[in-house]
Structure formats: structure tokens, C-alpha cells
Design a protein around this motif. Structure first.
Motif, mmCIF file in Angstrom:
data_model
loop_
_atom_site.group_PDB
_atom_site.id
_atom_site.type_symbol
_atom_site.label_atom_id
_atom_site.label_comp_id
_atom_site.label_asym_id
_atom_site.label_seq_id
_atom_site.Cartn_x
_atom_site.Cartn_y
_atom_site.Cartn_z
ATOM 1 N N ALA A 195 1.142 -61.557 -2.116
ATOM 2 C CA ALA A 195 1.470 -61.102 -0.766
ATOM 3 C C ALA A 195 0.865 -59.715 -0.569
ATOM 4 C CB ALA A 195 2.983 -61.059 -0.578
ATOM 5 N N ILE A 196 0.473 -59.391 0.652
ATOM 6 C CA ILE A 196 -0.237 -58.141 0.926
ATOM 7 C C ILE A 196 0.601 -56.922 0.563
ATOM 8 C CG2 ILE A 196 0.551 -57.892 3.312
ATOM 9 C CD1 ILE A 196 -3.029 -57.247 1.983
ATOM 10 N N ASP A 197 1.952 -57.068 0.566
ATOM 11 C CA ASP A 197 2.829 -55.943 0.247
ATOM 12 C C ASP A 197 3.361 -56.000 -1.180
ATOM 13 O OD1 ASP A 197 4.339 -58.200 0.634
ATOM 14 O OD2 ASP A 197 5.955 -57.186 1.747
ATOM 15 N N CYS A 198 2.771 -56.821 -2.037
ATOM 16 C CA CYS A 198 3.259 -56.957 -3.417
ATOM 17 C C CYS A 198 2.980 -55.684 -4.206
ATOM 18 C CB CYS A 198 2.585 -58.155 -4.094
ATOM 19 S SG CYS A 198 3.103 -58.393 -5.816
ATOM 20 N N ASP A 199 3.997 -55.176 -4.907
ATOM 21 C CA ASP A 199 3.857 -53.958 -5.706
ATOM 22 C C ASP A 199 2.842 -54.121 -6.836
ATOM 23 O OD1 ASP A 199 5.743 -52.720 -4.137
ATOM 24 O OD2 ASP A 199 7.423 -53.186 -5.483
ATOM 25 N N ARG A 200 2.638 -55.365 -7.294
ATOM 26 C CA ARG A 200 1.739 -55.602 -8.423
ATOM 27 C C ARG A 200 0.278 -55.328 -8.083
ATOM 28 N NH1 ARG A 200 4.646 -54.649 -12.325
ATOM 29 N NH2 ARG A 200 6.739 -55.113 -11.563
ATOM 30 N N LEU A 201 -0.060 -55.311 -6.817
ATOM 31 C CA LEU A 201 -1.456 -55.092 -6.423
ATOM 32 C C LEU A 201 -1.957 -53.713 -6.831
ATOM 33 C CD1 LEU A 201 -1.560 -56.774 -2.890
ATOM 34 C CD2 LEU A 201 -2.658 -57.572 -4.991
ATOM 35 N N SER A 202 -1.041 -52.781 -7.019
ATOM 36 C CA SER A 202 -1.460 -51.432 -7.416
ATOM 37 C C SER A 202 -2.164 -51.430 -8.769
ATOM 38 C CB SER A 202 -0.245 -50.492 -7.462
ATOM 39 O OG SER A 202 0.711 -50.967 -8.407
ATOM 40 N N ALA A 203 -1.890 -52.450 -9.583
ATOM 41 C CA ALA A 203 -2.515 -52.522 -10.906
ATOM 42 C C ALA A 203 -4.005 -52.807 -10.819
ATOM 43 C CB ALA A 203 -1.821 -53.608 -11.747
ATOM 44 N N TYR A 204 -4.479 -53.281 -9.643
ATOM 45 C CA TYR A 204 -5.880 -53.655 -9.492
ATOM 46 C C TYR A 204 -6.629 -52.722 -8.534
ATOM 47 C CZ TYR A 204 -3.508 -57.847 -11.159
ATOM 48 O OH TYR A 204 -2.715 -58.715 -11.857
ATOM 49 N N GLU A 205 -6.029 -51.566 -8.210
ATOM 50 C CA GLU A 205 -6.643 -50.658 -7.227
ATOM 51 C C GLU A 205 -8.020 -50.179 -7.657
ATOM 52 O OE1 GLU A 205 -3.860 -47.554 -6.545
ATOM 53 O OE2 GLU A 205 -2.693 -48.682 -5.067
ATOM 54 N N GLU A 206 -8.230 -50.030 -8.960
ATOM 55 C CA GLU A 206 -9.505 -49.522 -9.447
ATOM 56 C C GLU A 206 -10.491 -50.638 -9.776
ATOM 57 O OE1 GLU A 206 -8.795 -46.913 -12.697
ATOM 58 O OE2 GLU A 206 -7.493 -45.558 -11.534
ATOM 59 N N GLN A 207 -10.183 -51.858 -9.353
ATOM 60 C CA GLN A 207 -11.064 -52.999 -9.598
ATOM 61 C C GLN A 207 -11.321 -53.735 -8.280
ATOM 62 O OE1 GLN A 207 -9.678 -55.291 -13.170
ATOM 63 N NE2 GLN A 207 -8.069 -53.749 -13.188
ATOM 64 N N PRO A 208 -11.909 -53.073 -7.283
ATOM 65 C CA PRO A 208 -12.090 -53.686 -5.953
ATOM 66 C C PRO A 208 -12.962 -54.928 -5.982
ATOM 67 C CG PRO A 208 -13.381 -51.673 -6.157
ATOM 68 C CD PRO A 208 -12.484 -51.707 -7.350
ATOM 69 N N GLU A 209 -13.818 -55.049 -7.017
ATOM 70 C CA GLU A 209 -14.708 -56.213 -7.064
ATOM 71 C C GLU A 209 -13.935 -57.512 -7.307
ATOM 72 O OE1 GLU A 209 -14.126 -54.761 -11.223
ATOM 73 O OE2 GLU A 209 -14.511 -53.840 -9.262
ATOM 74 N N ARG A 210 -12.675 -57.398 -7.729
ATOM 75 C CA ARG A 210 -11.881 -58.599 -8.007
ATOM 76 C C ARG A 210 -11.047 -59.039 -6.811
ATOM 77 N NH1 ARG A 210 -8.660 -57.564 -13.474
ATOM 78 N NH2 ARG A 210 -8.026 -59.713 -13.036
ATOM 79 N N TRP A 211 -11.048 -58.255 -5.732
ATOM 80 C CA TRP A 211 -10.231 -58.567 -4.560
ATOM 81 C C TRP A 211 -10.970 -59.548 -3.647
ATOM 82 C CZ3 TRP A 211 -5.824 -55.357 -2.625
ATOM 83 C CH2 TRP A 211 -5.294 -54.539 -3.631
ATOM 84 N N LEU A 212 -10.232 -60.511 -3.106
ATOM 85 C CA LEU A 212 -10.782 -61.462 -2.141
ATOM 86 C C LEU A 212 -9.951 -61.420 -0.858
ATOM 87 C CD1 LEU A 212 -11.531 -64.699 -4.227
ATOM 88 C CD2 LEU A 212 -13.161 -62.990 -3.408
ATOM 89 N N ASP A 213 -10.613 -61.433 0.265
ATOM 90 C CA ASP A 213 -9.930 -61.475 1.561
ATOM 91 C C ASP A 213 -9.680 -62.951 1.894
ATOM 92 O OD1 ASP A 213 -8.840 -60.881 3.985
ATOM 93 O OD2 ASP A 213 -10.753 -60.508 5.002
ATOM 94 N N LEU A 214 -8.428 -63.370 1.808
ATOM 95 C CA LEU A 214 -8.069 -64.774 1.999
ATOM 96 C C LEU A 214 -7.016 -64.913 3.097
ATOM 97 C CD1 LEU A 214 -7.654 -65.796 -1.769
ATOM 98 C CD2 LEU A 214 -9.696 -66.053 -0.355
ATOM 99 N N ARG A 215 -6.866 -66.142 3.594
ATOM 100 C CA ARG A 215 -5.770 -66.443 4.515
ATOM 101 C C ARG A 215 -5.384 -67.905 4.362
ATOM 102 N NH1 ARG A 215 -7.313 -69.008 9.307
ATOM 103 N NH2 ARG A 215 -9.574 -69.169 9.673
ATOM 104 N N TRP A 216 -4.149 -68.196 4.743
ATOM 105 C CA TRP A 216 -3.653 -69.565 4.672
ATOM 106 C C TRP A 216 -4.239 -70.397 5.813
ATOM 107 C CZ3 TRP A 216 -0.949 -71.212 0.559
ATOM 108 C CH2 TRP A 216 -0.244 -70.281 -0.198
ATOM 109 N N HIS A 217 -4.378 -71.689 5.563
ATOM 110 C CA HIS A 217 -4.799 -72.630 6.602
ATOM 111 C C HIS A 217 -3.733 -72.668 7.694
ATOM 112 C CE1 HIS A 217 -6.173 -76.313 8.501
ATOM 113 N NE2 HIS A 217 -7.250 -76.320 7.718
ATOM 114 N N ASP A 218 -4.151 -72.777 8.955
ATOM 115 C CA ASP A 218 -3.202 -72.749 10.076
ATOM 116 C C ASP A 218 -2.422 -74.043 10.247
ATOM 117 O OD1 ASP A 218 -3.899 -70.175 10.743
ATOM 118 O OD2 ASP A 218 -5.521 -70.796 12.097
ATOM 119 N N GLY A 219 -2.825 -75.124 9.598
ATOM 120 C CA GLY A 219 -2.164 -76.410 9.790
ATOM 121 C C GLY A 219 -0.770 -76.464 9.191
ATOM 122 N N SER A 220 -0.141 -77.645 9.283
ATOM 123 C CA SER A 220 1.199 -77.868 8.736
ATOM 124 C C SER A 220 1.089 -78.136 7.240
ATOM 125 C CB SER A 220 1.846 -79.067 9.429
ATOM 126 O OG SER A 220 3.090 -79.361 8.837
#
Length: 717
Positions: free
Chosen positions: A595-620
Motif C-alpha cells: 500500500a502507498i502508505d505502508c511503513d515498510r516502503l521506507s526500507a527501499y528509499e535508497e533503491q528507486p530502481e526497484r520501485w514500480l508504478d502500478l495500479r489495480w484493474h478497474d473491473g470487479s
């Protein structure tokens, strides 16, 4: 190398002049005739294998029946020979042994857990019937491992893993330490050849730098024993590569820092001389604290007796010394097999040889009553793979336990009734927590109280199969009614969700489909979260559990992934469709969604190459995404059932329930529900919050130790 009947007979006659030479020759001829035309993977005649197995058993000085069985052990399975023909020619004893080995050969010990556990039961049954069947099988495996290079690479790995996991520990449990070490080293050579080669190279380098350490220390020991007027044989050797590798792994040390890589054995004429030799060694060299074990006064269950001590030798190098008599040495070399060994033509009357019937009865007793396949397998491996410690009751009785055992294990080792009533323990007179690890020589006193029953947390504290089995049995008995009641509510909710009713007939059908005893077993497993409502519904109505055509399949639920790239949801934040997400890539592991507000993301702040911009499918989306709710409810009759009903009516499926806090008026429960999306979660939480019996409800996020461990593992990838 034994290649002819004359060679084998000569080998057997060396320790048993009264051998039935004619019967061995007949078996040799019969086996050669039956296997004629068959070849091994190496291209050699197949019968060279049974002959080699017979020679291995002859080197252990075993009886004629065992050696003849080795010659014939593959005839019933791989040739036209039959049980009745073998019985007619060589007697019922040999026929039974050959048949037993054939049945063991057909066991697939490396298959699934359920199958593996069942085959372990059959293995122990075969051992109970006649232990010589296992001796032949172990020798068969040893020769196959010695010649394993002729097999296909993938077959080598399979056989080596099976050897390391099953046959080597079994040989060690039977007291055949030499065989265990050779099996382990042969398997190690296949499974990790680079590590073994590295250790061998370091040994060669060490010998060039220090000279023949073994010869120098052996000479020093001979001088010390001569001064003490003791006659003894002294043998020294470097430990096997796998043994050294295991020590390096356990101690997290490099080869250069590992000290006790040499072992020495002193063979004396009497038990009294063993202790005199110990005194001479300790006078000459400094003993290493905590490395002394007296298996003469406290022998192992397989009959093993010896004194073990570790001393600082030349240049501060540690060496392990074993001291025993000749008779003790014979048992140490052959273990339980010493019962059948011959010396000078008569069955060896070694006073230290353990009765195989008593040994196997003691071993199998620990697993009686454990009907769960996974638990049985766990119990077997716990008992086979662990070393022992020796503790004392306040009356001085010795209790043998695995290394790492706790007072809970000690209590159950005395009696199941003592274990179940345990409320505390004293070690050497001091009160200690129940999770304390007991050590060699300690005196343990168990404090009991009427009305006490085993606690769930004890399963994490106990280490022995006997204790875990007894605790589970007791917990099942105590919790059966409560779990069954909860399971019925979960079943009703699960079936109502798909428009069906959880009638007794439907539940009975589900129990049969899932291969459970009856409806009560089904409900109990649902109530204890061993079975989910989805699994039970699928067992009866598989078509209702499928994803509807208009729903988004899980494999295409996330937009922004590369073709063929898989994803998992992070357990720390459990993101749902509809929530903003970020992907973190892992080499060979796909993508983990946070989740975008997950505290665990801080562990990867210095590794931007591993981040992907994703989103969920809009369907059901299907209701297949788990999320955990922390719910505090009043402790009133029917409340939990009402909560389950509300969750089911909201279209969610309950996958697990975990009670984390119980009080007279309220209790907290973690509800793991499978949902479609964030909107359904919001609606469900509002519904539950409006319920009068619910005092508080929040979405549970794992911010504790488990999540820290997950992040640490992820960062290491």
C-alpha cells in the motif's frame, strides 16, 4: 573386492568358521542366474551390486541369513523369482527378509508429506518386524551411493537428498556412526561438490603447513598412557568433509577458525582403564569446558557407550577424544546390528549390545497416537535428527532428551499425566521459565497442580515428538466442542454466501470428499482454521467456487507489470483492489505489492530502481484477497456466531480466526477475511461497527517482528 562366491565365503569364514558355506554358495549361484543379462547404469553386470551389499554386511560380521538376503534382495522385485521359490530353496527366514527389503524398496520416501509420513510408518513397521531388513537396505543404499556417478545428474540429486534426509540419520539413530558419516559425505559430494572440494583443498594446505598433526598427537598420547602403565590402542583421523561443513554452518565460522577437526579414539581393555586413560589425557592437556560426555555411565538407547572429551592439543588446536573398551567399540561401530554379529564362529555375546526388539519398541512408542500425517512426520524427524542430553529427576533417575529440550519435554518424558499438569519447573533448585533449555547433568523438578491443562503456547516450547503429540491430543479434546460450535457457524456463513444451506447431509458429503472421519471432524477443523469455508464449499459445489466470467482474474489484476511477471501482496499491509499501490521488484521472486502508505516502503528509499508504478484493474475482482480485522467483542453467548453471519452476509469469506486476548467480559479476535476490494472492506467495517456487541474494530497491520523479518529477507535479495 569381493567378486566371486569363494571371495565372499572366505570373508564370512574369517569371523564365522561355522557358516553354512553351501547355502551361501547356492544363494550366490541362484542370484547370478536370476540377474543374468541385467546391467547396472555403469554397464557392469547387475549382480555385482547384490554381491557388494553382501560384502558390506559381511564386514559387519553379520549372520548367514542377513548375508544371503543381501545376495537375493532384488530377486523378487526384478527377476522371475518368487517368494515361494526363495522360501523353498533358502527357508522362511530368508524369504521373509527378502520380501521385507522388496517392500521397503517400493516406498517413495521423498514424495509428498502425507505419503512420506505414511511410508515412514511402514518403515518403522518393517523395523519392528525384523531390524535386519533395515540393515540390508542401508547397505544397499551405501553401495548405490558409492557408485552414484553412473546415474543421470537429476537422479543423483534425488538419491543424495533422500540419503541425507532419511538414510544417514536412520543409520546414526541405529548407532552405525561410520555408515552415517560415509552416507552423508557421499551425498554431500553430489549436493554441494564445490564446498566439499574447497574443504579438501584446505585440508591439503593445512597438512603442508603443519605436517602430520595426527601422527604427532598420537605419539604424544601413547607416551602419556605408557607413563600411566596403560595398554591401549590409539587411532586418529581427520573428520569427514561434511562433518566439518556442518560445524562451519552451525558455528558460522570459517575453516581457519574451526579448531576441532581432528578426532582420536582410545581403545582400552576394561571400563576402569577408560577412566584412568581419561585422567592421563586431562593431566597432559587442558580440557575444554562443556565438551565432556560420559556415555559409559549414561549409555545411549542404541547401546552406545564411550567417554567423549575435547582438549586443547598442540598449538592450541582442539581435538576430540573418545575412550571406550573393545566391546563398547564393537557396538559403537555396528550399533543395533551388534545383536546379530558373530565372532569366532559363535553369536557375539556382547553385554553392551542392545536388544533390537526393545530398542524399536521404545522408538515407535513415541509416535503412537499421532494420527495427523504432518505431525507424525515432524515427530519422527525430531527424534531421528537430534542429539541427546541427560538430566536427572530429584530422585536421581536419568531422563534422556533431545538437545534443546525444555522442562515441558522433561515432564512428558516422565509421564503424560505429569506433563499435562505442569505449572512450573526448578532446575538445580532454582525456579525457571518453562521455555528454558535444559543442559547435561542438570537436576529438573516439575511443579504440578490439579486442574491444569496443556496450553497452546506449549507447542512452541516443546521439542520432542512425544510431548507435542500429547499436547495436541489434549488440546483437541479440550477444544473440540468449542471448535465444532464455531465451525458450524463458519460453515453456515460460507454456504449462505453461495445461496446454499449447510445441512447435516451437505456437511457429511463435504467430510467424505475431504477424506475426514465425520461431520464433527469437519466442523472442528473449520473452527480451528485448518479448513476454510471456501475449501468446504468447493468440496460439495466446485462450480460455485470458480471465478465468474465478468470478474478480473488474479493473474491480470494489476496493471503495469511486464509480460509474465508475477506478484504477491505484502503481508505487512495487505493492499486491496481500489487502494493505491507500489511494486517492489525482487530478482527471481517477481513483484511484491505494498500500500502507498505502508511503513515498510521506507526500507527501499535508497533503491528507486526497484520501485514500480502500478495500479489495480478497474473491473470487479473475486473475493480472494485476504485482509485482517482486529475486532473486540463482548463475551456473550452467540456473539461470535452473529459476527460470522454479518461477514458472510457482506459477501466475504472467513479464512482464519485467531483469539489474541480473552477477558471475562470482552475478547479480541483477529479475523482474516477474503474480500473483493477496499469498498467491500469499508462497507464490512461499518456493518460490524454498527453491531451493538462490537466494542472496537480496526484494520490490522503487521508492524511487529514478523514484518521486520520479512523486510530484512527482502532487502537481502
Amino acid at each position: 573386492m569381493t567378486t566371486t562366491a569363494d571371495d565372499l565365503v572366505t570373508l564370512v569364514r574369517g569371523f564365522n568358521p561355522k557358516t553354512n558355506e553351501a547355502l551361501i554358495r547356492d544363494a550366490f549361484s541362484y542370484g547370478a542366474r536370476m540377474h543374468e543379462g541385467q546391467l547396472r547404469h555403469s554397464g557392469e553386470p547387475y549382480f555385482t551390486h547384490p554381491v557388494a551389499v553382501a560384502a558390506i554386511l559381511a564386514e559387519q560380521q553379520l549372520d548367514d541369513a542377513t548375508i544371503i538376503t543381501a545376495l537375493l534382495h532384488d530377486t523378487i522385485e526384478d527377476t522371475p523369482a518368487s517368494y515361494s521359490e526363495v522360501e523353498q530353496l533358502f527357508g522362511s527366514e530368508v524369504a521373509e527378509l527378502v520380501d521385507g527389503v522388496t517392500k521397503l524398496t517400493n516406498l517413495q520416501l521423498n514424495s509428498s508429506e502425507t505419503k512420506q509420513a505414511e511410508n515412514f510408518r511402514k518403515l518403522f513397521m518393517a523395523m519392528a518386524k525384523d531390524l535386519r531388513v533395515i540393515l540390508v537396505k542401508l547397505s544397499d543404499r551405501l553401495h548405490n551411493m558409492r557408485t552414484i556417478k553412473a546415474m543421470r545428474p537429476e537422479k543423483q540429486v534425488q538419491k543424495a537428498r533422500e540419503t541425507m534426509d532419511i538414510f544417514a540419520p536412520l543409520a546414526g539413530r541405529m548407532g552405525m556412526q561410520w555408515m552415517r558419516e560415509e552416507l552423508e559425505d557421499l551425498a554431500f559430494q553430489v549436493l554441494n561438490p564445490e564446498a566439499r572440494t574447497s574443504i579438501m583443498r584446505r585440508f591439503i594446505t593445512l597438512q603442508k603447513e603443519t605436517g602430520d598433526v595426527i601422527e604427532r598427537i598420537t605419539t604424544d598420547m601413547r607416551k602419556e598412557l605408557a607413563q600411566a602403565e596403560l595398554e591401549a590402542e590409539i587411532f586418529g583421523r581427520a573428520k569427514k568433509p561434511y562433518s566439518i561443513w556442518r560445524k562451519m554452518e552451525e558455528k558460522e565460522q570459517s575453516f581457519s577458525r574451526l579448531s576441532d577437526i581432528y578426532g582420536f579414539r582410545i581403545i582400552t581393555d576394561s571400563e576402569e582403564d577408560c577412566y584412568r586413560a581419561l585422567g592421563a589425557i586431562h593431566r597432559r592437556w587442558r580440557a575444554v569446558p562443556g565438551r565432556f560426555k560420559d556415555y559409559i555411565s549414561q549409555p545411549k538407547t542404541n547401546g552406545y557407550r564411550s567417554i567423549h572429551t575435547t582438549v586443547s592439543g598442540r598449538d592450541g588446536k582442539r581435538v576430540e577424544v573418545q575412550i571406550r573398551t573393545r566391546q563398547m567399540h564393537d557396538v559403537a561401530e555396528t550399533g543395533v546390528a551388534a545383536h546379530w554379529s558373530y565372532r569366532d564362529g559363535v553369536r557375539s555375546r556382547n553385554p553392551f549390545a542392545v536388544d533390537p526388539a526393545k530398542w524399536i519398541a521404545q522408538l515407535t512408542e513415541q509416535f503412537d497416537g499421532e494420527d495427523d500425517h504432518q505431525n507424525f512426520l515432524e515427530a519422527v524427524k525430531l527424534e531421528m535428527y537430534t542429539d541427546k542430553v541427560f538430566c536427572f529427576t530429584p530422585k536421581g533417575e536419568v531422563i534422556k532428551l533431545p538437545k534443546g529440550a525444555t522442562p515441558i519435554d522433561f515432564a512428558y518424558a516422565i509421564h503424560t499425566r505429569i506433563g499435562s499438569a505442569c505449572v512450573g519447573a526448578k532446575i538445580d533448585g532454582l525456579r525457571v521459565p518453562l521455555w528454558t533449555r535444559v543442559k547435561n547433568g542438570q537436576s529438573v523438578e516439575i511443579i504440578t497442580a490439579e486442574g491444569q491443562t496443556p496450553q497452546v503456547t506449549w507447542l512452541d516450547i516443546a521439542t520432542t515428538g512425544k510431548a507435542k503429540t500429547a499436547i495436541r491430543r489434549s488440546l483437541r479434546h479440550v477444544d473440540r466442542a468449542r471448535f465444532a460450535k464455531l465451525g458450524r457457524e463458519l460453515a453456515r456463513s460460507a454456504f449462505e454466501q453461495v445461496g446454499k444451506k449447510a445441512t447435516d447431509k451437505v456437511l457429511a458429503t463435504a467430510a467424505r470428499a475431504l477424506r475426514l472421519g465425520d461431520v464433527d471432524d469437519l466442523l472442528e477443523q473449520m473452527g480451528s482454521a485448518e479448513l476454510t469455508g471456501r475449501e468446504v464449499v468447493s468440496a460439495v459445489y466446485p462450480e460455485l467456487s470458480k471465478v465468474r466470467g465478468d470478474e478480473v482474474e488474479r493473474k491480470r489484476a494489476v496493471i503495469g507489470l511486464e509480460l509474465g511477471q508475477s506478484f504477491d501482496r505484502a503481508p505487512c499491509c495487505e493492499p486491496l483492489p481500489g487502494e493505491r499501490i507500489v511494486g517492489i521488484t525482487f530478482r527471481g521472486k517477481g513483484v511484491t505489492l505494498h500500500a502507498i502508505d505502508c511503513d515498510r516502503l521506507s526500507a527501499y528509499e535508497e533503491q528507486p530502481e526497484r520501485w514500480l508504478d502500478l495500479r489495480w484493474h478497474d473491473g470487479s475482482h473475486p473475493a480472494a484477497y485476504g485482509v485482517t480485522l482486529d475486532v473486540t467483542v463482548s463475551n456473550d453467548p452467540g456473539v461470535l456466531g452473529r459476527i460470522c453471519t454479518l461477514i458472510g452476509e457482506a459477501g466475504a469469506n472467513i479464512a482464519d480466526l485467531n483469539f489474541v486476548e480473552r477477558k471475562p467480559d470482552f475478547f479480541r479476535v483477529l479475523v482474516h477475511a477474503e474480500l473483493r476490494d477496499a469498498g467491500q472492506l469499508h462497507s464490512l467495517m461499518l456493518t460490524l461497527e454498527a453491531e451493538s456487541h462490537v466494542a472496537a474494530i480496526t484494520r490490522y497491520r503487521d508492524t511487529g517482528v514478523q514484518a521486520d523479518a520479512i523486510a530484512a529477507v527482502e532487502n537481502a535479495q
